[in-house]
Design an enzyme around this catalytic site. Structure first.
Site, PDB file in Angstrom:
ATOM      1  N   GLU A 134       8.868   1.051   7.194  1.00  0.00           N
ATOM      2  CA  GLU A 134      10.299   0.907   7.217  1.00  0.00           C
ATOM      3  C   GLU A 134      10.601   2.152   5.998  1.00  0.00           C
ATOM      4  O   GLU A 134      10.145   2.355   5.191  1.00  0.00           O
ATOM      5  CB  GLU A 134      10.495  -0.350   6.170  1.00  0.00           C
ATOM      6  CG  GLU A 134      12.252  -0.509   5.880  1.00  0.00           C
ATOM      7  CD  GLU A 134      12.343  -1.638   5.078  1.00  0.00           C
ATOM      8  OE1 GLU A 134      13.510  -2.052   5.084  1.00  0.00           O
ATOM      9  OE2 GLU A 134      11.494  -1.888   4.066  1.00  0.00           O
ATOM     10  N   ASP A 178       6.597  -2.143   4.072  1.00  0.00           N
ATOM     11  CA  ASP A 178       7.738  -2.444   3.421  1.00  0.00           C
ATOM     12  C   ASP A 178       8.400  -1.256   2.499  1.00  0.00           C
ATOM     13  O   ASP A 178       7.429  -1.048   1.573  1.00  0.00           O
ATOM     14  CB  ASP A 178       8.046  -3.871   2.680  1.00  0.00           C
ATOM     15  CG  ASP A 178       9.271  -4.057   1.981  1.00  0.00           C
ATOM     16  OD1 ASP A 178      10.284  -4.169   2.763  1.00  0.00           O
ATOM     17  OD2 ASP A 178       9.386  -3.945   0.691  1.00  0.00           O
TER      18      ASP A 178
END
Length: 537
Positions: A267, A203
């Site tokens: 990401e 993330d």
């Protein structure tokens, strides 16, 4: 290059699950791990290769799981470690790989690491987070802004210093420059790899390191842009994207390689992600990376698709991209892209087919297989802290996080027997999975068909990508691998269009929205996918 030598994830379709909204199994209105396990047959029937589950770790849920207070335990709202093990066992029995989130840039302020770090400037974890003295006038150390609004610094009286946070003030920034912190995070990864997970989605990993000199970010003038937060008024040069992050990714990859073909996808948010994506996926680093080429785009165009794909059209050694049109953070693509008065069912088939024809890893977000639109959430029902803070200037994230509709015969669409944490989207129960199974013209059955076509084609999973010239209203994608050629035609407009390009007579229809075997004309939002004879011109 043989397809038999490629890892399982190369070209695989991945299905994202937002656990709070997938299936409530215990009647508390919140989705959980046993609920996911209950619905794995639905996912396996789609034909996808893997699931990615958004965070289910222990958390105070101020950012709904992305504020982790214990990386190695399951939050009670989602179940237990035993529930996760049961999910993993069933997924593997169905041939599904399991990918989980890892949040390495920050923790919750309730994490034991932060509790120790803030006690003094001399404790063993004093340098595990980012602490700085105030300026002489008491102001924060520099001008960095948080994503959710306001300075990226919060005063802590216990240490007499500011601590850094790129997101909520309850999400203190980890000092990933510190080798001890890296070792601890690798220990977390090992914990889950030992349990049997097949990969990680990292993330916002480009937020993991920062400029150690803490220089101010330069201003970014607002002209021509809609500004909803101070974060948008800076070029984010110094608070993120440090060049040492890829070196940490090498350590992640070295650990993962000890467990076989582990899939790691980063990401990468930001206005210019390509250099970072290439750095993160270079040889010996992560498997893949995805950016926001499509996730916040206000419109879909052939030019956007071509540009995004051609950035990743080279050999595997240049890196491998993943693609998402919707996710738990972005408004659903149908609502962003479908023209006014357009047929939403036809448009959902178009966007799903397009996603599944791209070179890379398509990531299908829960509900896309049903054609769900973005739900409208009243202010009193909002749960997303960003949406509440910026209402009504931003749509927020709640409209993409509403409960998954399974049936159309109870108040909460089969998600729960009690009022769920977010309301079921208006009209979503009519699109429930049970209402679409076996229906030949449904979004669900069409999506299953295209996934099956992709799975059966090395050209789709591994092949090169090119774009035959077409009239402006159409998009043509050709995929090819070792003599296998597949042509995909998409009408991106809300009106029938002539194909207008010569096609080989030797072709085989693989999937379409009902268009005739000879695709001389495509209906509004029409799709035609066919195999071309190797010898055909």
């Amino acid at each position: 290059m043989s397809q038999d030598t490629q890892p399982w994830w190369r070209g695989a379709v991945i299905y994202q699950i937002y656990p709070r909204s997938y299936q409530d199994s215990n009647g508390d209105g919140v989705g959980d791990l046993p609920g996911i396990t209950r619905r794995l047959d639905h996912i396996a029937a789609l034909g996808v290769s893997a699931i990615w589950i958004s965070p289910f770790f222990r958390s105070p849920m101020k950012d709904f799981g992305y504020d982790v207070s214990d990386y190695c335990d399951v939050d009670p709202v989602f179940g237990t470690l035993a529930d996760f093990d049961a999910l993993l066992e069933k997924a593997h029995s169905l041939g599904l790989k399991v990918i989980i989130d890892q949040v390495y840039a920050h923790t919750s302020d309730e994490h034991a690491w932060f509790a120790e770090s803030r006690t003094s400037r001399l404790n063993p974890k004093a340098d595990w987070f980012v602490w700085r003295d105030p300026k002489p006038d008491g102001a924060p150390p520099n001008n960095w802004q948080s994503v959710f609004g306001g300075p990226a610094w919060t005063w802590d009286a216990r240490r007499g210093q500011y601590f850094m946070h790129n997101f909520l003030s309850s999400q203190p920034q980890l000092n990933v420059h510190n080798p001890e912190v890296q070792d601890a995070l690798l220990g977390v990864a090992k914990f889950w790899l030992d349990r049997g997970v097949d990969g990680f989605r990292l993330d916002a990993i480009n937020f993991a390191m920062f400029d150690p000199e803490f220089r101010d970010n330069p201003p970014w003038p607002a002209e021509g842009r809609t500004i909803t937060r101070p974060f948008d008024l800076q070029h984010h040069i110094h608070n993120q994207s440090h060049p040492d992050i890829p070196l940490f990714m090498e350590r992640v990859r070295k650990l993962a390689d000890g467990y076989g073909d582990i899939y790691t996808v980063a990401e990468i948010p930001g206005p210019d992600p390509i250099p970072e994506m290439r750095a993160f996926t270079a040889e010996g680093r992560l498997s893949s990376a995805y950016s926001f080429d499509f996730l916040y785009a206000k419109s879909l165009s052939a030019r956007r698709v071509k540009t995004a794909q051609m950035n990743w059209a080279g050999p595997f050694s240049e890196g491998w991209a993943a693609w998402a049109f919707s996710n738990h953070d972005a408004p659903r693509c149908i609502s962003r892209w479908c023209p006014p008065r357009g047929d939403l069912v036809a448009y959902a088939k178009l966007t799903n087919a397009l996603l599944l024809c791209l070179r890379g890893n398509p990531i299908l977000y829960q509900g896309e297989e049903l054609g769900l639109t973005q739900a409208e959430i009243a202010f009193e029902d909002l749960r997303d802290p960003e949406a509440i803070a910026n209402w009504p200037l931003t749509l927020g994230r709640d409209g993409a996080r509403t409960p998954m509709p399974w049936i159309n015969d109870n108040s909460y669409a089969g998600f729960s027997e009690v009022k769920p944490w977010l309301p079921v989207g208006a009209g979503h129960a009519l699109q429930a999975a049970a209402a679409q199974y076996g229906q030949p013209f449904s979004v669900l059955e069409f999506t299953r068909l295209v996934i099956a076509v992709r799975n059966g084609s090395a050209a789709f999973r591994l092949g090169e990508v090119s774009f035959p010239e077409t009239p402006a209203a159409l998009l043509a994608i050709e995929r090819s691998f070792e003599g296998e050629r597949v042509l995909c035609l998409f009408n991106l407009t809300n009106a029938p269009q002539e194909v207008g390009i010569p096609l080989p007579t030797a072709r085989t229809l693989l999937a379409s929205d009902g268009t005739m075997r000879v695709p001389e004309r495509l209906a509004a939002f029409g799709v035609w996918i066919g195999a071309l004879d190797n010898k055909a011109p």
